[in-house]
Design an enzyme around this catalytic site. Structure first.
Site, PDB file in Angstrom:
ATOM      1  N   LYS A 165      21.016  27.537  -4.566  1.00 44.87           N
ATOM      2  CA  LYS A 165      21.141  26.520  -5.619  1.00 44.87           C
ATOM      3  C   LYS A 165      22.382  26.790  -6.465  1.00 44.87           C
ATOM      4  O   LYS A 165      22.768  27.940  -6.637  1.00 44.87           O
ATOM      5  CB  LYS A 165      19.927  26.601  -6.548  1.00 44.87           C
ATOM      6  CG  LYS A 165      18.644  26.023  -5.996  1.00 44.87           C
ATOM      7  CD  LYS A 165      17.548  26.112  -7.054  1.00 44.87           C
ATOM      8  CE  LYS A 165      16.215  25.637  -6.513  1.00 44.87           C
ATOM      9  NZ  LYS A 165      16.187  24.188  -6.212  1.00 44.87           N
ATOM     10  N   ARG A 177       7.096  23.304   0.132  1.00 42.82           N
ATOM     11  CA  ARG A 177       6.243  22.598   1.087  1.00 42.82           C
ATOM     12  C   ARG A 177       5.851  23.490   2.268  1.00 42.82           C
ATOM     13  O   ARG A 177       4.801  23.308   2.861  1.00 42.82           O
ATOM     14  CB  ARG A 177       6.953  21.317   1.560  1.00 42.82           C
ATOM     15  CG  ARG A 177       8.239  21.570   2.286  1.00 42.82           C
ATOM     16  CD  ARG A 177       9.117  20.327   2.373  1.00 42.82           C
ATOM     17  NE  ARG A 177       9.719  19.970   1.079  1.00 42.82           N
ATOM     18  CZ  ARG A 177      10.508  18.919   0.889  1.00 42.82           C
ATOM     19  NH1 ARG A 177      10.767  18.095   1.886  1.00 42.82           N
ATOM     20  NH2 ARG A 177      11.015  18.663  -0.301  1.00 42.82           N
TER      21      ARG A 177
HETATM   22  N1  BES Z   1      11.550  24.080  -6.847  1.00 42.97           N
HETATM   23  C1  BES Z   1      12.355  23.024  -6.386  1.00 42.97           C
HETATM   24  C2  BES Z   1      12.057  21.705  -7.088  1.00 42.97           C
HETATM   25  C3  BES Z   1      12.367  21.643  -8.559  1.00 42.97           C
HETATM   26  C4  BES Z   1      13.542  21.074  -9.020  1.00 42.97           C
HETATM   27  C5  BES Z   1      11.439  22.078  -9.492  1.00 42.97           C
HETATM   28  C6  BES Z   1      13.800  21.000 -10.369  1.00 42.97           C
HETATM   29  C7  BES Z   1      11.693  22.014 -10.846  1.00 42.97           C
HETATM   30  C8  BES Z   1      12.878  21.465 -11.287  1.00 42.97           C
HETATM   31  C9  BES Z   1      12.155  22.823  -4.887  1.00 42.97           C
HETATM   32  O1  BES Z   1      11.836  23.965  -4.174  1.00 42.97           O
HETATM   33  C10 BES Z   1      13.433  22.308  -4.328  1.00 42.97           C
HETATM   34  O2  BES Z   1      14.389  23.027  -4.363  1.00 42.97           O
HETATM   35  N2  BES Z   1      13.423  21.093  -3.814  1.00 42.97           N
HETATM   36  C11 BES Z   1      14.576  20.506  -3.255  1.00 42.97           C
HETATM   37  C12 BES Z   1      14.175  19.837  -1.960  1.00 42.97           C
HETATM   38  C13 BES Z   1      15.320  19.371  -1.110  1.00 42.97           C
HETATM   39  C14 BES Z   1      16.132  20.545  -0.600  1.00 42.97           C
HETATM   40  C15 BES Z   1      14.783  18.566   0.043  1.00 42.97           C
HETATM   41  C16 BES Z   1      15.114  19.500  -4.249  1.00 42.97           C
HETATM   42  O3  BES Z   1      14.340  18.850  -4.935  1.00 42.97           O
HETATM   43  O4  BES Z   1      16.337  19.373  -4.352  1.00 42.97           O
HETATM   44 MN    MN Z   2      13.587  25.021  -3.552  1.00 45.90          MN
END
Ligand code: BES
Ligand code: MN
Ligand code: ZN
Length: 481
Positions: free
Chosen positions: A263, A337
């Protein structure tokens, strides 16, 4: 903090502050306070509109140091959810001013004194919450240590106070866990906390045991961290008949760096909170021994850390979940997921009547609904409706998101059954459709709290920071089954 209920003889009471709720469109007259109220109205232009506050020093003219008039708005627009917000803000007005004991006039708002009391205390505890464990200077002497609720119906008020305290303490327990750094709340720490909850049967599966169970998706996510993954299974059994069997699943990523699909810094900052679902489940489980519902309730957490060391799982890897389905890793940041997939398979082996999962799953949910509402999806209309009622009643917002099959189109894989991610668009629904592959026919609901679990500015009764969202909705759901 000590909370007492007392009949309405505030003239004889010596506390620091008296909180007085006032309607905008109703005459206010309490003999003891009339002079002060005139002053508030005529000199300070206090009108009683919703969330208007005036804290007036009494200069020892009566037995309180200050009187806080709170505007509660128009009589016919007032309700219990607004009341909770008013009292959260009212107590925040008093906080930090060396006013340690507070009385509240509770009888002049709504008839239902039990719920009035519940919401006053819930608002107070949620509003006053601070995570100052790591502050070297704590100002302990500024803390509010005593609340006295003034009501003539003191038995009903006591019931309300008790349930308000119970719910708010559960919410604040979750907030504490979310606010803790990820180096403190590791998968083993979550397992230890679960094991210490009294009156539950708790089983902890380490890496090898999870491997034996076939949890290939969950284990892949955790393999890039020096912290061992822990699969946590908590069980509450009632002493009498079991009316229903419920399984709660909480996403427990103790830190989400994104993995090799790292990230960017700004998005990583809040990722110690990627276990907010797990925190909610722990908070709920530890409240059951007081609530004593006639339900068997299981709490499941697939706890691990998503990190990018040289053992980390990679884009292109193919994982096999506990039910035999295969997943091609498209993005290591779509890790939640994967862990939930195995947790849901495990949930099915318990043959429950209902499965509810709660997870900080998709940034897309925050884009769609903001910080205002959590996303709700599932395979059963009546469960969804029941949860929405439970949420509304508890002061939380749950908005149903669609589960059209087409959202899954981009997750087709050339080499496995499907991928773990696809298009950026419709990401919340796509994630829910992914999870659906691991649920059989059991009524199942999925709550996405990515937007609502941490606030960057105050919202309703919450100051900024972790909210413990989901705790109140699910406790309310459980109490009404
Ligand atoms: N933990 C994150 C989602 C999240 C984002 C929680 C902001 C709280 C605040 C999750 O694991 C994630 O990274 N999701 C990705 C999915 C994508 C790679 C398909 C996302 O939402 O960008
Ligand atoms: Mn994630
Ligand atoms: Zn995550």
């Amino acid at each position: 903090m000590e909370v007492l209920v007392s009949k309405n003889n505030f003239c004889e009471m010596a506390l620091d502050t008296l909180i007085v709720p006032v309607f905008e469109d109703r005459n206010f007259s309490v003999e003891y306070l009339n002079e002060l109220y005139d002053y508030a109205q005529n000199k300070l232009n206090f009108t009683g509109k919703y969330l208007e506050f005036i804290n007036i020093p009494t200069f020892n003219k009566n037995n309180f140091k200050t009187v806080l008039f709170c505007g509660i708005g128009k009589n016919d627009e007032f309700n219990l959810n607004k009341l909770r917000v008013v009292f959260s803000k009212a107590f925040q007005e008093i906080q930090g001013k060396n006013l340690n004991s507070v009385a509240v006039l509770a009888d002049n708002m709504l008839e239902d004194i039990k719920n009035v009391s519940k919401n006053i205390i819930e608002g107070a505890f949620i509003g006053l919450y601070k995570f100052n464990k790591y502050k070297s200077k704590k100002n302990e002497n500024e803390k509010i240590t005593k609340i006295v609720l003034l009501s003539d119906k003191d038995n009903d008020a006591k019931d309300g106070v008790r349930s308000g305290e119970l719910v708010a303490c559960a919410v604040n327990f979750a907030r504490d866990l979310i606010n803790e750094p990820a180096e403190v709340v590791t998968p083993s720490k979550l397992a230890e906390i679960a094991s210490k909850i009294s009156n539950l049967e708790v089983k902890i599966y380490g890496k090898n045991e999870a491997k034996e169970l076939g949890m290939g998706a969950f284990l892949a996510v955790g393999q890039g961290s020096r912290h061992e993954p822990k699969f946590i299974h908590m069980k509450y059994s009632p002493s009498g008949v079991v009316n229903k069997k419920i399984v709660l699943v909480g996403k427990g990523i103790t830190f989400d760096s994104g993995g090799l699909d790292l990230k960017p810094p700004a998005s990583m900052l809040e990722m110690k909170g990627d276990m907010a679902g797990a925190a909610a489940v722990l908070a709920i489980m530890r409240t059951l021994s007081v609530l004593k519902p006639n339900l068997e309730v299981h709490g499941l957490i697939a706890a691990c850390e998503n990190m990018p060391n040289s053992a980390a799982y990679k884009p292109g890897d193919v994982l096999t979940a506990m039910n035999g389905k295969t997943i091609e890793v498209d993005n290591t940041d779509a890790e939640g997921r994967l862990t939930l997939a195995d947790a849901l398979c495990y949930a099915e082996t318990l043959k429950p009547d209902v499965i509810i999962d709660i997870a900080t799953l998709t940034g897309a949910c925050c884009v769609a609904l903001g910080k205002v509402a959590s996303g709700l999806m599932g395979n059963n209309d009546s469960l969804i409706e029941t949860l929405q009622f439970a949420a509304e009643d508890a002061g939380e917002y749950l908005w149903e998101m669609p589960m059209y099959e087409e959202y899954f189109d981009d997750m087709k894989s050339d080499i496995a059954d499907f991928k773990n991610a696809g298009s950026r668009y419709g990401g919340t629904s796509a994630a829910a459709l992914f999870l659906k592959n691991f649920v059989q026919d059991t009524p199942w609901a999925h709550i996405d709290i990515a937007g609502t679990s941490i606030l960057s500015k105050p919202l309703r009764e919450f100051p900024k920071g972790a909210t413990g969202v989901g705790v109140r909705t699910i406790l309310n759901y459980i109490c009404n089954l």
